[in-house]
Design a protein around this motif. Structure first.
Motif, PDB file in Angstrom:
ATOM      1  N   ARG A  31       0.824  -1.196   0.000  1.00  0.00           N
ATOM      2  CA  ARG A  31       0.000   0.000   0.000  1.00  0.00           C
ATOM      3  C   ARG A  31       0.865   1.257   0.000  1.00  0.00           C
ATOM      4  O   ARG A  31       1.990   1.255   0.489  1.00  0.00           O
ATOM      5  CB  ARG A  31      -0.900   0.037   1.236  1.00  0.00           C
ATOM      6  CG  ARG A  31      -1.742  -1.200   1.474  1.00  0.00           C
ATOM      7  CD  ARG A  31      -2.915  -1.263   0.552  1.00  0.00           C
ATOM      8  NE  ARG A  31      -3.870  -2.307   0.965  1.00  0.00           N
ATOM      9  CZ  ARG A  31      -4.903  -2.684   0.229  1.00  0.00           C
ATOM     10  NH1 ARG A  31      -5.137  -2.107  -0.929  1.00  0.00           N
ATOM     11  NH2 ARG A  31      -5.706  -3.637   0.661  1.00  0.00           N
ATOM     12  N   GLY A  32       0.306   2.330  -0.551  1.00  0.00           N
ATOM     13  CA  GLY A  32       0.908   3.650  -0.387  1.00  0.00           C
ATOM     14  C   GLY A  32       2.108   3.957  -1.260  1.00  0.00           C
ATOM     15  O   GLY A  32       2.864   4.886  -0.954  1.00  0.00           O
ATOM     16  N   LEU A  33       2.307   3.219  -2.340  1.00  0.00           N
ATOM     17  CA  LEU A  33       3.390   3.561  -3.256  1.00  0.00           C
ATOM     18  C   LEU A  33       3.012   4.786  -4.078  1.00  0.00           C
ATOM     19  O   LEU A  33       1.821   5.096  -4.224  1.00  0.00           O
ATOM     20  CB  LEU A  33       3.673   2.379  -4.190  1.00  0.00           C
ATOM     21  CG  LEU A  33       4.286   1.129  -3.556  1.00  0.00           C
ATOM     22  CD1 LEU A  33       4.322  -0.004  -4.576  1.00  0.00           C
ATOM     23  CD2 LEU A  33       5.681   1.410  -3.031  1.00  0.00           C
ATOM     24  N   PRO A  34       3.978   5.491  -4.640  1.00  0.00           N
ATOM     25  CA  PRO A  34       3.634   6.619  -5.512  1.00  0.00           C
ATOM     26  C   PRO A  34       2.813   6.144  -6.708  1.00  0.00           C
ATOM     27  O   PRO A  34       3.157   5.144  -7.340  1.00  0.00           O
ATOM     28  CB  PRO A  34       5.002   7.156  -5.954  1.00  0.00           C
ATOM     29  CG  PRO A  34       5.969   6.667  -4.920  1.00  0.00           C
ATOM     30  CD  PRO A  34       5.433   5.336  -4.472  1.00  0.00           C
ATOM     31  N   CYS A  61      -1.792   0.171  -9.246  1.00  0.00           N
ATOM     32  CA  CYS A  61      -2.928   1.047  -9.534  1.00  0.00           C
ATOM     33  C   CYS A  61      -2.478   2.502  -9.565  1.00  0.00           C
ATOM     34  O   CYS A  61      -1.947   3.026  -8.582  1.00  0.00           O
ATOM     35  CB  CYS A  61      -4.021   0.851  -8.476  1.00  0.00           C
ATOM     36  SG  CYS A  61      -5.482   1.869  -8.752  1.00  0.00           S
ATOM     37  N   LEU A  62      -2.728   3.173 -10.691  1.00  0.00           N
ATOM     38  CA  LEU A  62      -2.444   4.605 -10.814  1.00  0.00           C
ATOM     39  C   LEU A  62      -3.703   5.428 -10.586  1.00  0.00           C
ATOM     40  O   LEU A  62      -3.669   6.455  -9.915  1.00  0.00           O
ATOM     41  CB  LEU A  62      -1.868   4.922 -12.205  1.00  0.00           C
ATOM     42  CG  LEU A  62      -0.572   4.213 -12.585  1.00  0.00           C
ATOM     43  CD1 LEU A  62      -0.107   4.680 -13.963  1.00  0.00           C
ATOM     44  CD2 LEU A  62       0.511   4.453 -11.547  1.00  0.00           C
ATOM     45  N   GLY A  70      -1.913   3.809  -5.889  1.00  0.00           N
ATOM     46  CA  GLY A  70      -0.710   3.551  -5.105  1.00  0.00           C
ATOM     47  C   GLY A  70      -0.575   2.117  -4.652  1.00  0.00           C
ATOM     48  O   GLY A  70       0.518   1.684  -4.268  1.00  0.00           O
ATOM     49  N   ASP A  71      -1.669   1.340  -4.679  1.00  0.00           N
ATOM     50  CA  ASP A  71      -1.601  -0.076  -4.296  1.00  0.00           C
ATOM     51  C   ASP A  71      -0.873  -0.878  -5.377  1.00  0.00           C
ATOM     52  O   ASP A  71      -1.044  -0.619  -6.573  1.00  0.00           O
ATOM     53  CB  ASP A  71      -2.997  -0.671  -4.119  1.00  0.00           C
ATOM     54  CG  ASP A  71      -3.709  -0.164  -2.883  1.00  0.00           C
ATOM     55  OD1 ASP A  71      -3.079   0.565  -2.097  1.00  0.00           O
ATOM     56  OD2 ASP A  71      -4.900  -0.482  -2.719  1.00  0.00           O
ATOM     57  N   LEU A  72      -0.099  -1.841  -4.928  1.00  0.00           N
ATOM     58  CA  LEU A  72       0.572  -2.764  -5.846  1.00  0.00           C
ATOM     59  C   LEU A  72       0.369  -4.179  -5.339  1.00  0.00           C
ATOM     60  O   LEU A  72       0.517  -4.430  -4.134  1.00  0.00           O
ATOM     61  CB  LEU A  72       2.057  -2.442  -5.965  1.00  0.00           C
ATOM     62  CG  LEU A  72       2.877  -3.345  -6.908  1.00  0.00           C
ATOM     63  CD1 LEU A  72       3.924  -2.529  -7.655  1.00  0.00           C
ATOM     64  CD2 LEU A  72       3.587  -4.468  -6.127  1.00  0.00           C
TER      65      LEU A  72
END
Length: 212
Positions: free
Chosen positions: A21-24, A89-90, A201-203
């Motif tokens: 969670r919380g990636l750019p 997800c962008l 930001g989720d991967l």
């Protein structure tokens, strides 16, 4: 980088799926993280594919639409099939459309224990899988459940849009199709699925045994 690689790898081996969670929410994240964990492989879709709804009139792939896609594995016409995939997800503006993952190992174990005839058909009878365009022609013949050589990971080839036709004697085709129906019913059941919303930001990083 070392800690992320170690933790992600350990969870992937244990659970088959890792959610970060919380990636750019920026392009290029999949490529950068993928190359830190291993080597990003190039397929006929390139090294990274943008999954987005472009409308039915322009779509060349189910992933380019908002249509529901049944439980499947990508690229079953390649050898070897992709082993690990990443989805980042962008943007997500939908109020529905939950992402779904199916536990392919659990489905195979259930088939082997409760439906041995279907399991045997799925393990031994071959199908032709293919993907064609003006620039490529990928084809592979193999069973839907492929345990491969000793010590190799399980491969599941399950994506009906690219499953071409039976590569088996005509006499075996009725039981092959019956086994496919059983497999699809189990793979699409709530018992073997998890569902979650994708936020910017989720991967998700997953072992490609069965996914939706």
């Amino acid at each position: 980088g070392v800690s992320f690689r170690r933790v992600a790898s350990a969870h992937l081996v244990r659970f088959g799926i890792v959610v970060v969670r919380g990636l750019p929410a920026v392009e290029g994240t999949v490529r950068r993280l993928g190359n830190r964990l291993g080597n990003v492989r190039t397929t006929n879709y390139g090294d990274v594919y943008d999954v987005k709804d472009v409308g039915l009139s322009r779509a060349t792939n189910l992933a380019d639409t908002n249509l529901a896609i049944a439980a499947h594995t990508d690229n079953p016409y390649r050898h070897p099939v992709p082993g690990v995939q990443m989805l980042h997800c962008l943007v997500n503006t939908t109020t529905g459309g939950l992402s779904t993952m199916t536990d392919g190992h659990a489905v195979v174990r259930r088939l082997e224990a409760a439906h041995p005839d279907d399991y045997e058909a799925l393990r031994t009878l071959n199908w032709i899988f293919f993907n064609r365009s003006p620039h490529h022609d990928h084809r592979w013949s193999g069973p839907l459940i492929d345990h491969g050589a000793p010590g190799t990971p399980l491969t599941i080839r399950a994506f009906h849009p690219v499953r071409g036709f039976p590569d088996m004697p005509i006499a075996d085709q009725p039981r092959a199709y019956a086994a496919l129906r059983r497999f699809s019913q189990l793979a699409g059941s709530d018992e073997f699925q998890m569902r979650y919303a994708f936020r910017p930001g989720d991967l998700v990083l997953f072992d490609v045994h069965l996914q939706q």
